[in-house]
Design a protein around this motif. Sequence first.
Motif, short mmCIF file in Angstrom:
data_model
loop_
_atom_site.label_atom_id
_atom_site.label_comp_id
_atom_site.label_asym_id
_atom_site.label_seq_id
_atom_site.Cartn_x
_atom_site.Cartn_y
_atom_site.Cartn_z
N LEU A 27 0.75 -1.24 -0.02
CA LEU A 27 -0.03 0.17 0.04
C LEU A 27 0.97 1.31 0.07
CD1 LEU A 27 -2.82 -1.08 2.31
CD2 LEU A 27 -2.97 -0.99 -0.24
N LEU A 30 1.53 2.33 -3.32
CA LEU A 30 0.40 2.42 -4.27
C LEU A 30 -0.50 3.66 -4.00
CD1 LEU A 30 -0.86 -1.42 -4.58
CD2 LEU A 30 0.37 0.06 -6.27
N SER A 34 -4.05 4.64 -5.92
CA SER A 34 -5.15 4.02 -5.16
C SER A 34 -6.58 4.71 -5.36
CB SER A 34 -4.88 3.97 -3.58
OG SER A 34 -3.89 3.00 -3.43
N TYR A 36 -10.87 4.47 -5.41
CA TYR A 36 -12.22 3.88 -5.20
C TYR A 36 -13.45 4.77 -5.40
CZ TYR A 36 -15.53 0.64 -3.76
OH TYR A 36 -16.54 -0.54 -3.47
N ALA A 47 -5.92 4.26 1.54
CA ALA A 47 -5.43 3.17 0.72
C ALA A 47 -5.88 2.03 1.48
CB ALA A 47 -3.88 3.08 0.36
N GLN A 51 -8.76 -0.78 -0.24
CA GLN A 51 -8.25 -1.73 -0.59
C GLN A 51 -9.20 -3.02 0.16
OE1 GLN A 51 -6.17 -2.65 -3.09
NE2 GLN A 51 -7.09 -4.49 -2.95
N THR A 79 -1.78 -1.40 -11.50
CA THR A 79 -2.92 -2.27 -11.00
C THR A 79 -3.90 -2.64 -12.31
OG1 THR A 79 -4.64 -0.62 -10.41
CG2 THR A 79 -2.86 -1.72 -8.47
#
Length: 167
Positions: A27, A30, A34, A36, A47, A51, A79
């Motif tokens: 994480l 990332l 990251s 969402y 993050a 996840q 990703t």
Amino acid sequence: MKLFQHDYFPHITGDRVSLRQIKDADLDDLIEISFYDAIQAKTVQQAAEMQSKINQDYLDGNSIHWGIVDNITDKIVGTCGYYRGLDKGEGELGCVLLSKYYGKGYMTDGMSLAIDFGLNTLGLKRIWAATGQQNVPARKLLERLNFVQIAEADDEIEYELRQASGK
């Protein structure tokens, strides 16, 4: 609908890259990529929360999200995954690459593995992707992977995978 009846998360190994589940240890690297619901993480904690939602989406059969890993360094470079439409036998394929790995072919390799998995393991009948009109590298990537433009609206372009005849 539960599409993933496995007791494990699918790990796909290619010549240069592999697709695997993202771990907590990944994480830190990332945060830059990251997201969402189109919201970007600003901290490791955010993050991690994102996840966790992504992992639940997988368990619910709604999506599958892999880390793209360089097989030599074992570092995540980006990703990719399927994020919508799986309940209809389709998949929206998306991807994000860490900026320091741009232009090195990692995403082409990772997306190729994801496409093969979608077609041959999940049995998807249709794979599509959407990107912004200004995102020229993503558009070129999709075209390299045999996607063709099928729609354009506002700032977004939608592509669909065209398979060679006989598949």
